[in-house]
Design a protein around this motif. Structure first.
Motif, PDB file in Angstrom:
ATOM      1  N   ARG A  65       0.831  -1.208   0.000  1.00 48.28           N
ATOM      2  CA  ARG A  65       0.000   0.000   0.000  1.00 48.28           C
ATOM      3  C   ARG A  65       0.865   1.257   0.000  1.00 48.28           C
ATOM      4  O   ARG A  65       0.476   2.277  -0.572  1.00 48.28           O
ATOM      5  N   VAL A  66       2.032   1.176   0.644  1.00 49.76           N
ATOM      6  CA  VAL A  66       2.942   2.324   0.610  1.00 49.76           C
ATOM      7  C   VAL A  66       3.460   2.536  -0.812  1.00 49.76           C
ATOM      8  O   VAL A  66       3.564   3.669  -1.287  1.00 49.76           O
ATOM      9  N   VAL A  67       3.779   1.432  -1.489  1.00 50.17           N
ATOM     10  CA  VAL A  67       4.302   1.520  -2.852  1.00 50.17           C
ATOM     11  C   VAL A  67       3.252   2.113  -3.796  1.00 50.17           C
ATOM     12  O   VAL A  67       3.589   2.850  -4.731  1.00 50.17           O
ATOM     13  N   ILE A  68       1.980   1.811  -3.549  1.00 50.84           N
ATOM     14  CA  ILE A  68       0.911   2.374  -4.388  1.00 50.84           C
ATOM     15  C   ILE A  68       0.962   3.895  -4.352  1.00 50.84           C
ATOM     16  O   ILE A  68       0.592   4.576  -5.320  1.00 50.84           O
ATOM     17  N   ASN A  69       1.433   4.431  -3.219  1.00 45.82           N
ATOM     18  CA  ASN A  69       1.507   5.880  -3.055  1.00 45.82           C
ATOM     19  C   ASN A  69       2.297   6.539  -4.178  1.00 45.82           C
ATOM     20  O   ASN A  69       1.910   7.591  -4.693  1.00 45.82           O
ATOM     21  N   MET A  70       3.426   5.914  -4.569  1.00 46.21           N
ATOM     22  CA  MET A  70       4.308   6.541  -5.548  1.00 46.21           C
ATOM     23  C   MET A  70       3.666   6.685  -6.931  1.00 46.21           C
ATOM     24  O   MET A  70       3.633   7.796  -7.483  1.00 46.21           O
ATOM     25  N   PRO A  71       3.149   5.607  -7.551  1.00 47.81           N
ATOM     26  CA  PRO A  71       2.540   5.799  -8.872  1.00 47.81           C
ATOM     27  C   PRO A  71       1.334   6.738  -8.862  1.00 47.81           C
ATOM     28  O   PRO A  71       1.127   7.505  -9.817  1.00 47.81           O
ATOM     29  N   LEU A  72       0.530   6.692  -7.781  1.00 48.78           N
ATOM     30  CA  LEU A  72      -0.606   7.614  -7.704  1.00 48.78           C
ATOM     31  C   LEU A  72      -0.125   9.056  -7.639  1.00 48.78           C
ATOM     32  O   LEU A  72      -0.683   9.952  -8.300  1.00 48.78           O
ATOM     33  N   MET A  73       0.907   9.283  -6.835  1.00 50.75           N
ATOM     34  CA  MET A  73       1.466  10.627  -6.733  1.00 50.75           C
ATOM     35  C   MET A  73       2.033  11.089  -8.083  1.00 50.75           C
ATOM     36  O   MET A  73       1.835  12.230  -8.507  1.00 50.75           O
ATOM     37  N   MET A  74       2.788  10.199  -8.726  1.00 47.60           N
ATOM     38  CA  MET A  74       3.394  10.569 -10.004  1.00 47.60           C
ATOM     39  C   MET A  74       2.326  10.859 -11.049  1.00 47.60           C
ATOM     40  O   MET A  74       2.487  11.761 -11.888  1.00 47.60           O
ATOM     41  N   LEU A  75       1.226  10.092 -11.005  1.00 45.15           N
ATOM     42  CA  LEU A  75       0.129  10.346 -11.938  1.00 45.15           C
ATOM     43  C   LEU A  75      -0.422  11.759 -11.752  1.00 45.15           C
ATOM     44  O   LEU A  75      -0.642  12.499 -12.725  1.00 45.15           O
ATOM     45  N   ILE A  76      -0.624  12.132 -10.478  1.00 42.85           N
ATOM     46  CA  ILE A  76      -1.150  13.477 -10.197  1.00 42.85           C
ATOM     47  C   ILE A  76      -0.127  14.542 -10.569  1.00 42.85           C
ATOM     48  O   ILE A  76      -0.465  15.587 -11.150  1.00 42.85           O
ATOM     49  N   VAL A  77       1.173  14.276 -10.268  1.00 37.96           N
ATOM     50  CA  VAL A  77       2.225  15.250 -10.575  1.00 37.96           C
ATOM     51  C   VAL A  77       2.324  15.488 -12.077  1.00 37.96           C
ATOM     52  O   VAL A  77       2.327  16.638 -12.548  1.00 37.96           O
ATOM     53  N   TYR A  78       2.414  14.401 -12.842  1.00 40.04           N
ATOM     54  CA  TYR A  78       2.564  14.570 -14.289  1.00 40.04           C
ATOM     55  C   TYR A  78       1.291  15.126 -14.914  1.00 40.04           C
ATOM     56  O   TYR A  78       1.345  15.881 -15.913  1.00 40.04           O
ATOM     57  N   GLY A  79       0.156  14.786 -14.357  1.00 35.50           N
ATOM     58  CA  GLY A  79      -1.082  15.387 -14.847  1.00 35.50           C
ATOM     59  C   GLY A  79      -1.080  16.885 -14.627  1.00 35.50           C
ATOM     60  O   GLY A  79      -1.524  17.667 -15.496  1.00 35.50           O
ATOM     61  N   THR A  80      -0.567  17.300 -13.462  1.00 37.38           N
ATOM     62  CA  THR A  80      -0.481  18.738 -13.168  1.00 37.38           C
ATOM     63  C   THR A  80       0.491  19.418 -14.122  1.00 37.38           C
ATOM     64  O   THR A  80       0.228  20.537 -14.626  1.00 37.38           O
ATOM     65  N   ILE A  81       1.640  18.778 -14.385  1.00 37.32           N
ATOM     66  CA  ILE A  81       2.632  19.376 -15.289  1.00 37.32           C
ATOM     67  C   ILE A  81       2.058  19.522 -16.703  1.00 37.32           C
ATOM     68  O   ILE A  81       2.256  20.547 -17.379  1.00 37.32           O
TER      69      ILE A  81
END
Length: 583
Positions: free
Chosen positions: A236-252
């Motif tokens: 569940r901690v590892v899931i944090n990273m791809p979800l975060m990156m998805l939001i980050v790259y979506g924002t960029i």
């Protein structure tokens, strides 16, 4: 919980403050670099001003070097504070465990205490180290980068109104679901350590019963249990990273789309858009760091609670009732006289049956007392109350004319020597183990104690004598040799009371007789309590106690008991027929 852990970190308070300051300054200087870069693009490159570009480039180098220096300072200070905090916490926990009674230790289990001293403390010290870096750097970067981004373009910053709630929702869900898993993870680690400890400590039994396959199965079961719990927690901690990156790259991507239109329309300069990209990346990375901090804190909170449970444990036996002597120092044991006055005892308060029930005894100083009885009759429990290894529930146990509660445990146990059937020797040489009895003992005194315990017989055959290395737990000597070394160690202590709990079970009857003769000759003023299975070991005792069902059912000399106690007479006659004692 905080009040328990903070005293261990307090000596490193200045290091923590310095580390926090260094992390903050590292972030500040790093945040200034994009502003200088924006000027280079919008002014220097736009106007083809080479000297301006060089000046601003030099300033960027200075800012980068300053950020690097503060970063190194933060790394050093956080390492010193984290490792020092961990060392202090382990010491505090270990020192507190030393005050535990047996009942306290049994409440945790040895394997769990080892995990709490090592794995849990390691997680806490790593949390402090990482927190000093990330918990300062991430918020400073986040707030400052957000401030500069809004200054560059308020309109473009509205993208965060979508991104930030999404990030907060992801972090909240993960925190709520991983907390219980981390607690369970530490408990699974306890269970695995217990299997390993039992298997290694009882390796001879495992091999003699050919139970290696069963032990492998137990280990595999606990190991798989720990693995599966780890996968659930860290998955569940590892899931944090791809979800975060998805939001980050979506924002960029959103910033690229809207920012590009603004540059094309002339409402935003290209250099400022580049700077905006840098800041938005820093904002998103800071949010990711904050989420990782919360994940780390969730696990460390579980570890902190487990460590605090140890530190908050109240020792079952304390020196609260200790009295002082006429010299103002803690009262010392004057002689080896022992009195049990209507003593009752059980190991657990909720236990329905007493281990010892209404035991009353008077043993004069210097007497030799034999204790006989079947398994579970309460022999070991009886003698364990004398040095307060356990506390009587009712009645009074007195040594030297005073209740044992009126002595400090140090003074009481200094006056009592105890040799168990299951003896313990520590890693090191024979000499180092013997000096536990008397650290100031001379060479002559060491050999004299060994002769009294009949240990000289095998020591003289060893090439290194007293300097022979015993290995872990005394694996280099036999069971009988180990017993004799433990007896010699107790003799060196010159105790007022010497307790021998079936401590000659692994030696032959001739050696047993020699050891008893040495006791009578050299420990005349010491009260000797001998628990034995062989009547021959206690036949010459001044007083023999016969125990059954937690009670002393008979007491007297050998001759008296042969006439008055049917159980004693039956045991004695059965051993005579088996050749265990002389007629």
């Amino acid at each position: 919980m905080r009040n328990r852990l903070w005293p261990c970190a307090r000596p490193y308070g200045l290091w923590i403050l310095a580390g926090v300051a260094c992390s903050a300054m590292e972030a500040v200087f790093e945040l200034l670099i994009p502003l200088v870069m924006s000027d280079i693009v919008d002014i220097g490159i736009a106007n083809a001003d080479q000297s301006f570009i060089l000046r601003k480039g030099g300033l960027m180098i200075v800012l980068a070097v300053a950020s690097l220096c503060f970063g190194l300072g933060a790394a050093v200070t956080s390492s010193v504070a984290g490792m020092g905090f961990g060392a202090n916490l382990r010491r505090a926990e270990y020192d507190h465990i030393q005050t535990f009674a047996f009942s306290n230790i049994e409440g945790f289990s040895t394997a769990s205490l080892v995990t709490r001293l090592t794995n849990d403390v390691h997680n806490l010290q790593m949390t402090l180290m990482m927190s000093m870096r990330l918990m300062v750097r991430a918020p400073v970067m986040l707030v400052a980068a957000l401030f500069f981004s809004i200054r560059i373009s308020y309109r473009l910053s509205s993208v965060f109104l979508v991104a930030l709630p999404l990030l907060l929702a992801v972090v909240s869900v993960l925190l709520a679901t991983t907390g219980p898993l981390f607690r369970s993870l530490q408990e699974k680690t306890d269970a695995l350590n217990l299997v390993v400890q039992e298997d290694l400590a009882g390796v001879r039994v495992v091999k003699s019963f050919v139970r290696e396959d069963r032990e492998r199965e137990k280990f595999a079961e606990r190991n798989d249990d720990l693995k599966n719990t780890s996968l659930r927690a860290f998955g569940r901690v590892v899931i944090n990273m791809p979800l975060m990156m998805l939001i980050v790259y979506g924002t960029i991507i959103a910033v690229m789309w809207f920012g590009g239109q603004m540059v094309y329309a002339g409402s935003l300069e290209a250099g400022k858009l580049i700077t905006y990209f840098t800041y938005i990346t820093q904002i998103m990375m800071s949010l990711m760091m904050v989420s990782m901090i919360f994940m780390m804190l969730t696990r460390s909170a579980a570890c902190a609670r487990r460590v605090a449970e140890v530190l908050d444990e109240t020792p079952a036996i304390t020196d609260a009732g200790a009295e002082t002597g006429e010299d103002g120092l803690p009262a010392a044991v004057s002689d080896g006289s022992i009195v049990f006055d209507h003593v009752y005892f059980r190991y657990h308060a909720e236990s329905p049956e007493w281990i010892l029930e209404d035991v009353s005894l008077r043993i004069p100083s210097g007497a030799t007392v034999g204790i006989l009885g079947g398994t579970g009759s309460g022999k070991t429990s009886l003698v364990s109350l004398i040095p307060r290894l356990y506390e009587a529930d009712k009645g009074t146990v007195s040594v030297g004319g005073r209740p044992v509660e009126t002595y400090t445990m140090e003074r009481l146990r200094e006056a009592a020597g105890m040799v168990l059937q299951k003896n313990t020797l520590f890693s090191g040489t024979i000499r180092e183990n013997l000096l536990w009895g008397d650290p100031e003992a001379t060479e002559e005194e060491l050999w004299a104690a060994c002769r009294s315990a009949c240990a000289d017989e095998f020591l003289e055959r060893m090439p290194d004598g007293l300097d022979t290395d015993l290995g872990q737990g005394g694996v280099n000597v036999s069971g009988g040799q180990k017993q004799r070394l433990c007896i010699a160690r107790a003799i060196l202590k010159k105790p007022k009371v010497l307790i021998l709990d079936d401590s000659t079970s692994a030696v032959d009857t001739a050696t047993d007789a020699k050891i008893r003769a040495a006791f009578a000759r050299e420990l005349k003023d010491t009260t000797k309590l001998i628990i034995a299975q062989r009547v021959a070991s206690v036949r010459e005792a001044d007083l023999i106690l016969v125990m059954e069902g937690g009670r002393v059912i008979a007491q007297g000399t050998h001759e008296e008991l042969m006439e008055s106690c049917g159980l004693y007479r039956e045991v004695c006659l059965s051993q005579q027929e088996g050749g265990s004692i002389d007629g």
